[in-house]
Design an enzyme around this catalytic site. Structure first.
Site, mmCIF file in Angstrom:
data_model
loop_
_atom_site.group_PDB
_atom_site.id
_atom_site.type_symbol
_atom_site.label_atom_id
_atom_site.label_comp_id
_atom_site.label_asym_id
_atom_site.label_seq_id
_atom_site.Cartn_x
_atom_site.Cartn_y
_atom_site.Cartn_z
ATOM 1 N N ASP A 70 -14.252 1.384 22.555
ATOM 2 C CA ASP A 70 -15.413 0.506 22.607
ATOM 3 C C ASP A 70 -15.425 -0.538 21.493
ATOM 4 O OD1 ASP A 70 -17.973 -0.648 22.793
ATOM 5 O OD2 ASP A 70 -18.846 1.150 23.601
ATOM 6 N N HIS A 89 -20.033 5.163 29.169
ATOM 7 C CA HIS A 89 -21.037 5.827 28.331
ATOM 8 C C HIS A 89 -21.778 6.921 29.104
ATOM 9 C CE1 HIS A 89 -19.951 3.022 25.287
ATOM 10 N NE2 HIS A 89 -20.529 1.995 25.870
#
Length: 458
Positions: A324, A273
């Protein structure tokens, strides 16, 4: 030995016409011929473009079954943290059989989208109340079974999750299924590594994933860096401002700042991220060699933030992409949203490229390179000595009419979708043919069966 012919191939020196790849029994490209014609009996496609199939570097497979269930606004303002509470409640019903079926569907969909391998950031270790299974690696074994059925290349990343929040807070609620101290976690990794070696091909491996600074502590992170030097190490970092502020209050520094200053971070690390970074952190992370693990669809869905792309690539940074939460699995769309988020922020176009050229090709090659590095996988390019992780797209489709070969990837990423994918090989395993996974029927039937069991228990 098998051979694969394509009318166009994205080789390290650029697009090349009429290419034949020779692949041995272990999935390694042994030689490449150019300027040739197809031969009888080989896998061929005059109208196909073959490229190195990227790795999906960050997956939580089980969350795929939540897709479409969390898009309802509750009282107050929705956020990552309210989404997390819903996720924890969902976890309370998941059993090993459901996890295996969900993971198989996810890996099938990844392959059909053009990915050849996956980094499974796996933190669902125990029973709902936190009690370990009789086999500590039970849930890891379910991931291995899914990888075996689908043929995807796997870098398994058992997650170390020791604390419920920054400052070594106690685990609670849904977190109990994740929890291990470092000693038990190392036992889990040993058991998982032995099981993987006995059940999956040699291109698969085990790494480690300290979940985040807030779920571990400085002593653990330093020991992990030492123990797993050279092996893949993935960590969630700076995903939410609340997380950044909590770590700064606890350790006196922002997460990336603290990690780079206090732990031996090298190019085997992947910072997942990294959506909240200062300019200085961005440059320092690039210089350290850590891969930025970007998941643009999920980051947009959760309202995480936007990655500092231009500064990172100008500093020589390496990045890859992952899916994800797996609410939507699309290689092309991950790259599209990555570029479009930069354009929206900067009010500019064609941002994620230094110099001139095709933005789609630059994004694709960067993701292939970064994903390979993050997974510790010998891939990322079509070249002798590398794994045959290959994706083929069909340029004979009507959508490609009028386009030149050097525009095909731009079309796929910015105007098309993953229906253009016809074939995918993972370490030479030809798992997607004519646009579908070869075991699609069995995988989808099992998923339907196990989701029915899960929903009945809910």
């Amino acid at each position: 030995m098998k051979s694969i012919f394509a009318g166009q191939a994205l080789l390290p020196n650029g697009l090349t016409k009429n290419v034949r790849l020779h692949v041995n029994e272990t999935g390694i490209i042994t030689s490449i011929e150019t300027g040739v014609e197809p031969r009888a009996g080989e896998i061929s496609g005059k109208d196909k473009l073959i490229c190195p199939a990227p790795a999906n570097l960050h997956s939580h497979a089980f969350q795929r079954a939540m897709a479409g269930m969390t898009e309802v606004r509750q009282k107050g303002k929705g956020s990552f943290w309210t989404w997390r509470e819903l996720m924890y409640r969902f976890l309370g019903k998941l059993g090993p059989e459901q996890v295996e079926a969900i993971a198989a569907l996810v890996y099938m969909e990844m392959l059909e989208a053009g990915y050849a391998s996956v980094g499974e950031f796996h933190y669902l270790h125990h029973q709902p109340d936190g009690t370990p299974y009789a086999n500590l690696a039970e849930m890891s074994n379910r991931i291995f079974a899914a990888a075996s059925q689908t043929g995807i290349g796997l870098t398994h990343l058992p997650v170390l999750y020791s604390y419920g929040g920054a400052g070594e807070q106690a685990l609670s609620g849904g977190q109990l299924r994740f929890g291990n101290d470092l000693d038990r976690h190392l036992q889990l990794i040993e058991a998982a590594d032995k099981s993987l070696t006995n059940s999956l091909p040699s291109d698969c491996q085990v790494g480690i994933a300290p979940h985040s600074l807030r779920a571990t502590n400085p002593e653990q992170l330093r020991l992990i860096a030492e123990t797993f030097a050279g092996k893949p190490v993935h960590i969630h970092i700076s995903e939410q401002m609340k997380e950044v502020e909590a770590v700064q209050e606890w350790l006196g520094a922002r997460p990336i700042e603290w990690l780079l200053d206090n732990v031996d971070v090298r190019d085997n690390w992947c910072f997942v991220h990294a959506t909240h970074m200062t300019q200085a952190e961005t440059i320092a992370m690039a210089k350290a060699g850590a891969v930025a693990g970007l998941c643009p669809i999920t980051e947009a869905n959760l309202g995480d933030g936007i990655f500092n792309g231009p500064t990172f690539i100008e500093a020589g940074g390496v990045y890859g992409i992952g899916s994800d939460s797996n609410l939507r699995i699309s290689l092309a769309e991950e790259l599209r949203i990555l570029e479009y988020s930069q354009r929206l922020r900067d009010q500019s176009r064609n941002v994620m490229l230094l110099g001139e050229g095709s933005v789609g090709t630059a994004l694709f090659q960067a993701a292939a390179k970064g994903g390979a590095q993050a997974l510790g996988r010998n891939t990322g390019v079509l070249a002798k000595g590398y794994l045959a992780d290959i994706v083929a797209i069909d340029s004979s489709r009507v959508e490609f009419t009028g386009l030149k070969p050097n525009q095909y990837l731009d079309y796929w990423i910015f105007a098309g979708d993953d229906r253009v994918v016809t074939d995918v090989w993972s370490a030479g395993r030809h798992m997607v043919q004519n646009g579908q996974h070869i075991h699609r029927q069995e995988i989808t039937a099992k998923y339907r069966e196990q989701l029915a069991v899960l929903l009945e228990a809910a």
